[in-house]
Design an enzyme around this catalytic site. Structure first.
Site, mmCIF file in Angstrom:
data_model
loop_
_atom_site.group_PDB
_atom_site.id
_atom_site.type_symbol
_atom_site.label_atom_id
_atom_site.label_comp_id
_atom_site.label_asym_id
_atom_site.label_seq_id
_atom_site.Cartn_x
_atom_site.Cartn_y
_atom_site.Cartn_z
ATOM 1 N N LYS A 1 0.838 -1.197 0.000
ATOM 2 C CA LYS A 1 0.000 0.000 0.000
ATOM 3 C C LYS A 1 0.873 1.247 0.000
ATOM 4 O O LYS A 1 1.949 1.262 0.625
ATOM 5 C CB LYS A 1 -0.886 -0.036 1.247
ATOM 6 C CG LYS A 1 -1.917 1.066 1.348
ATOM 7 C CD LYS A 1 -2.770 0.891 2.613
ATOM 8 C CE LYS A 1 -3.862 1.930 2.736
ATOM 9 N NZ LYS A 1 -4.707 1.734 3.925
ATOM 10 N N SER B 1 -9.590 1.864 3.031
ATOM 11 C CA SER B 1 -8.738 2.626 2.141
ATOM 12 C C SER B 1 -7.726 1.778 1.377
ATOM 13 O O SER B 1 -7.140 2.255 0.414
ATOM 14 C CB SER B 1 -7.998 3.691 2.945
ATOM 15 O OG SER B 1 -7.130 3.081 3.892
ATOM 16 N N SER C 1 -9.722 -0.487 7.137
ATOM 17 C CA SER C 1 -9.178 -0.356 5.787
ATOM 18 C C SER C 1 -8.570 -1.608 5.179
ATOM 19 O O SER C 1 -8.333 -1.639 3.977
ATOM 20 C CB SER C 1 -8.146 0.751 5.743
ATOM 21 O OG SER C 1 -8.810 1.980 5.684
HETATM 22 N N1 GLN Z 1 -12.878 4.265 6.600
HETATM 23 C C1 GLN Z 1 -12.205 4.588 7.790
HETATM 24 C C2 GLN Z 1 -11.737 6.027 7.754
HETATM 25 O O1 GLN Z 1 -11.972 6.644 6.777
HETATM 26 C C3 GLN Z 1 -11.064 3.645 8.030
HETATM 27 C C4 GLN Z 1 -9.817 4.017 7.360
HETATM 28 C C5 GLN Z 1 -8.654 3.159 7.674
HETATM 29 O O2 GLN Z 1 -8.774 2.099 8.289
HETATM 30 N N2 GLN Z 1 -7.476 3.639 7.286
HETATM 31 O O3 GLN Z 1 -11.164 6.530 8.648
#
Ligand code: GLN
Length: 468
Positions: A78, A153, A177
């Site tokens: 990532k 994400s 994410s």
């Molecule tokens: N969707 C969540 C957020 O926007 C989780 C994001 C993540 O785990 N990096 O914060």
């Protein structure tokens, strides 16, 4: 898509037997990347030549009989993870041109085990998002149906595995994410216990929530990667000792009533979940329903605390030390402002402002302190459930992958999608998402298993015992 690719242990057997080479394995994935990455947008940079060179070196090691434990495992990482002398941008324009001088501990440990890194993967900017539509490089499309999102994400990491462009990915999980895109893409993803995997070299979003974990097609692959990247590291003082060996299994599993009865839960997902519950009972588990009185507090707690931490973590991106700097500044203050205004995306700005607000002197106690107190209550109640049950199970998400653009206009709708995943981050507990079939339109559904601290092994064994 139609058949599951081989697990690494099987590939390794063939590699060691000389049936094929690492170079051929890498070529296979590169061919798949050429075929679908332009459309799906999962990889931001592909390290084709480099991966082939490394594969050739590892083939020599295999011949000499001294190949590492992950020889020939093809991994994508990532864009939130640093890899020495390679670009890392956190999906953002503010890190345009940035190359890290060192590798994240997790990345370095994979390299030391002779894994091959094939490229860097698209994600929501700084990990802030649930669909990958907040990436400054454009969204990642779902391989199961490209008019739908990949989830976020770690969307690029999920789709890269889903479409066979690599064997496993390294994602990050602050609020879901890893698990959410895994569920949307029909693969597996593990969010390890907070404190198990070093965060050194992970570009920080919310430091008391951030974790690094593996995504793949097989439980054994996830276990192998975790084993490689976990454990003590002088660069991260939040790493903790393993405590799981003292746990006694009760063969009892809980689900939270308020979650399975939640009005946002898609009917087909609820049905699939209860089929899975039947499967667990057949496998000899007692399955009980428990109350969780803090369901409405999960998202506010998560979003107050993570935005507070983000507003502080992201202060370092000022145009002086890293990446992008505006061309048009009259003085230093103006340079800071314009740099940040021009290069951060909308969602990141929204969170920096929200985080700054909840930390401001007048509101600190009302929001930040309060959220910390509620975090403790959520932890206590969750640990309470896990004192008599081995696992808490739930659907990973309340719906299957959204249509592209479906949630982008309303940030609150987007945040609601994280309802089932944030509990594991608020509490620091490990959670695994495994595939749970597809809905009537062919979109994947996910089943989430949350366990006790450091009991990833328990999660893996449980997942295998109920696998479809
Ligand atoms: N969707 C969540 C957020 O926007 C989780 C994001 C993540 O785990 N990096 O914060």
């Amino acid at each position: 898509m139609n058949h599951t690719p081989l697990a690494y242990s099987e590939i390794r057997r063939e590699l060691l037997a000389g049936k094929y080479t690492c170079v051929e394995v890498v070529q296979g994935h590169l061919a798949q990347i050429s075929l679908c990455n332009d459309q799906l947008n999962a990889f931001l940079t592909v390290y084709a030549e480099e991966a082939l060179l490394r594969a050739a070196e590892i083939d020599v090691k295999i011949k000499e009989g001294n190949a590492g434990p992950l020889a020939g495992l093809v991994v994508g990482i990532k864009d939130l993870l640093c890899y020495a002398d390679h670009p890392s941008q956190a999906g953002s324009q503010i890190l345009n041109g940035f190359k890290s001088t060192f590798s994240a501990t997790a990345v370095q440990r994979l390299l030391d085990a002779d894994a091959i890194i094939i490229g860097r993967q698209n994600c929501d900017e700084f990990g802030m998002g649930s669909t990958n539509e907040n990436s400054s490089f454009g969204p990642v499309l779902n391989y199961a149906n490209p008019s739908h999102v990949a989830g976020g994400s770690s969307g690029g990491s999920a789709v890269a595995v889903q479409a066979g462009m690599c064997q496993v990915s390294l994602g990050t999980d602050t609020g879901g994410s890893i698990r959410m895109p895994a569920a949307f893409c029909g693969i597996m993803g593990l969010k390890p216990t907070y404190g198990r995997v070093s965060r050194w070299g992970l570009i920080a979003y919310a430091s008391s929530f951030d974790t690094i974990g593996p995504m793949g097609h097989h439980v054994d692959d996830l276990a192998l990667v975790l084993q490689t990247i976990e454990g003590k590291d002088g660069y991260d003082s939040t790493l903790m000792e393993d405590v799981a060996s003292t746990y006694v299994s009760n063969k009892r599993v809980a689900y939270i009533k308020e979650i399975v009865e939640h009005p946002s839960l898609q009917v087909e997902i609820r049905d699939a979940f209860f089929e899975q519950v039947t499967q667990m009972k057949n496998a000899g588990y007692e399955v009980i329903s428990v109350d969780f009185p803090f369901i409405d507090q999960l998202l506010p707690t998560y979003y107050v605390l993570t935005t507070a931490e983000a507003s502080s973590n992201l202060a370092r991106f000022d145009g002086v030390k890293f990446g992008y700097r505006t061309n048009d500044a009259s003085d230093l203050m103006d340079m800071y402002k314009k740099t940040r205004d021009e290069a951060f995306g909308e969602e990141v700005k929204r969170r920096i402002m929200l985080g700054t607000f909840v930390l401001s002197a007048d509101y600190y106690d009302a929001y930040y302190t309060k959220a910390q107190q509620v975090r403790r209550l959520i932890q206590e109640r969750t640990l309470d459930v896990l004192s008599t049950c081995d696992f808490i199970v739930s659907p990973t998400t309340s719906s299957t992958a959204y249509k592209l653009g479906e949630k982008t206009l309303d940030p609150l709708q987007m945040y609601l999608g994280d309802l089932f995943t944030v509990q594991a981050n608020i509490t620091g507990l490990p959670a695994l998402s495994i595939p749970m079939g597809v809905d009537s339109s062919g979109l994947p559904m996910g089943f989430q298993i949350t366990g006790r601290a450091f009991d990833e092994q328990g999660l893996f064994e449980f997942a295998k015992s109920i696998e479809r």
